[in-house]
Design an enzyme around this catalytic site. Structure first.
Site, PDB file in Angstrom:
ATOM      1  N   CYS A   2       0.871  -1.173   0.000  1.00  0.00           N
ATOM      2  CA  CYS A   2       0.000   0.000   0.000  1.00  0.00           C
ATOM      3  C   CYS A   2       0.906   1.221   0.000  1.00  0.00           C
ATOM      4  O   CYS A   2       1.514   1.545   1.025  1.00  0.00           O
ATOM      5  CB  CYS A   2      -0.923   0.003   1.219  1.00  0.00           C
ATOM      6  SG  CYS A   2      -2.000   1.456   1.292  1.00  0.00           S
ATOM      7  N   GLU A 124      -4.105   1.225  -6.020  1.00  0.00           N
ATOM      8  CA  GLU A 124      -3.196   0.145  -6.392  1.00  0.00           C
ATOM      9  C   GLU A 124      -3.125   0.104  -7.910  1.00  0.00           C
ATOM     10  O   GLU A 124      -4.092   0.455  -8.603  1.00  0.00           O
ATOM     11  CB  GLU A 124      -3.695  -1.191  -5.819  1.00  0.00           C
ATOM     12  CG  GLU A 124      -2.616  -2.236  -5.655  1.00  0.00           C
ATOM     13  CD  GLU A 124      -1.467  -1.760  -4.768  1.00  0.00           C
ATOM     14  OE1 GLU A 124      -0.465  -1.260  -5.343  1.00  0.00           O
ATOM     15  OE2 GLU A 124      -1.581  -1.866  -3.546  1.00  0.00           O
TER      16      GLU A 124
END
Length: 240
Positions: A2, A124
């Site tokens: 992340c 992402e």
């Protein structure tokens, strides 16, 4: 991994979701649609009250005079810095859940310096074409990333630093990226934040399916950290 997320909640929203009792020096985080490593981010911790805290949720007359600990909103540097590091050049923005108990760097934080890192959603990039997606809870609730925090002595002052714990992705999320943040449910907040629960095995309590997540494709402009606009989290058609 992340490495980018968004946080659009007001301090009132954060106070209600995480039952905040104090904010460090009246800290009120601004909306950020492109949070990047080394930036200042809001984290939720349980700690001793400080003289410069702003107490939240109660009138001064109703506040307990001698609270031993408070659930507080603090600003932190995103990227845990090892105590032995020479500078801030190698921040650890993520910590792998599977090997957390094996890493000397994370041991003190896993024991008693656990935090929650609030987010509205995270970004992402799907390989090989590097298509960006915005990922969020399907039920519309805020994301509560399980995190760790630590203090780093810069020589002039003490810097509060933090990292996001990640785990292996499952299902549809694994088609975008092989890692996802460890996301807490509301009933898990108390356990995760409790500094009196010092057994590192506490991490195993969170080896369960992650909350249902939704996602949509977003504009590639989010790849540039200087682009910090609400449009970063808006859906686009694949051709855009």
């Amino acid at each position: 991994m992340c490495g980018r997320y968004a946080t659009t909640m007001s301090r009132t929203d954060l106070q209600l979701e995480f039952r905040l009792e104090a904010a460090t020096e009246s800290y009120e985080p601004p909306p950020n649609y492109n949070v990047a490593p080394t930036q200042t981010v809001p984290i939720v911790v349980i700690r001793k009250p400080l003289d410069d805290d702003e107490r939240l949720g109660q009138s001064p007359a109703a506040q307990p005079a001698e609270a031993s600990v408070v659930r507080a909103l603090n600003p932190a540097f995103w990227g845990l810095i090892a105590p032995w590091a020479q500078d801030l050049s190698r921040p650890m923005i993520n910590a792998r859940m599977e090997t957390l108990t094996e890493k000397k760097m994370f041991a003190p934080s896993l024991k008693s310096r656990r935090c929650i890192i609030p987010a509205s959603g995270y970004f992402e990039w799907r390989k090989p074409e590097k298509t960006p997606f915005y990922i969020f809870r399907a039920d519309g609730r805020p994301l509560a990333f399980a995190g760790l925090y630590s203090w780093y002595n810069t020589g002039d002052d003490w810097l509060l630093t933090c990292t996001i714990i990640t785990r292996e992705a499952e299902g549809a999320m694994a088609e975008i990226h092989n890692r996802v943040p460890l996301i807490l449910d509301a009933h898990e907040y108390d356990t995760w934040l409790d500094p009196t629960l010092t057994d590192p095995a506490i991490i195993h309590q969170f080896e369960r399916p992650h909350p249902e997540l939704a996602y949509h494709q977003v504009h590639k402009a989010v790849g540039n950290v200087r682009n910090n606009l609400p449009g970063n989290i808006m859906p686009v058609q694949p051709a855009e």
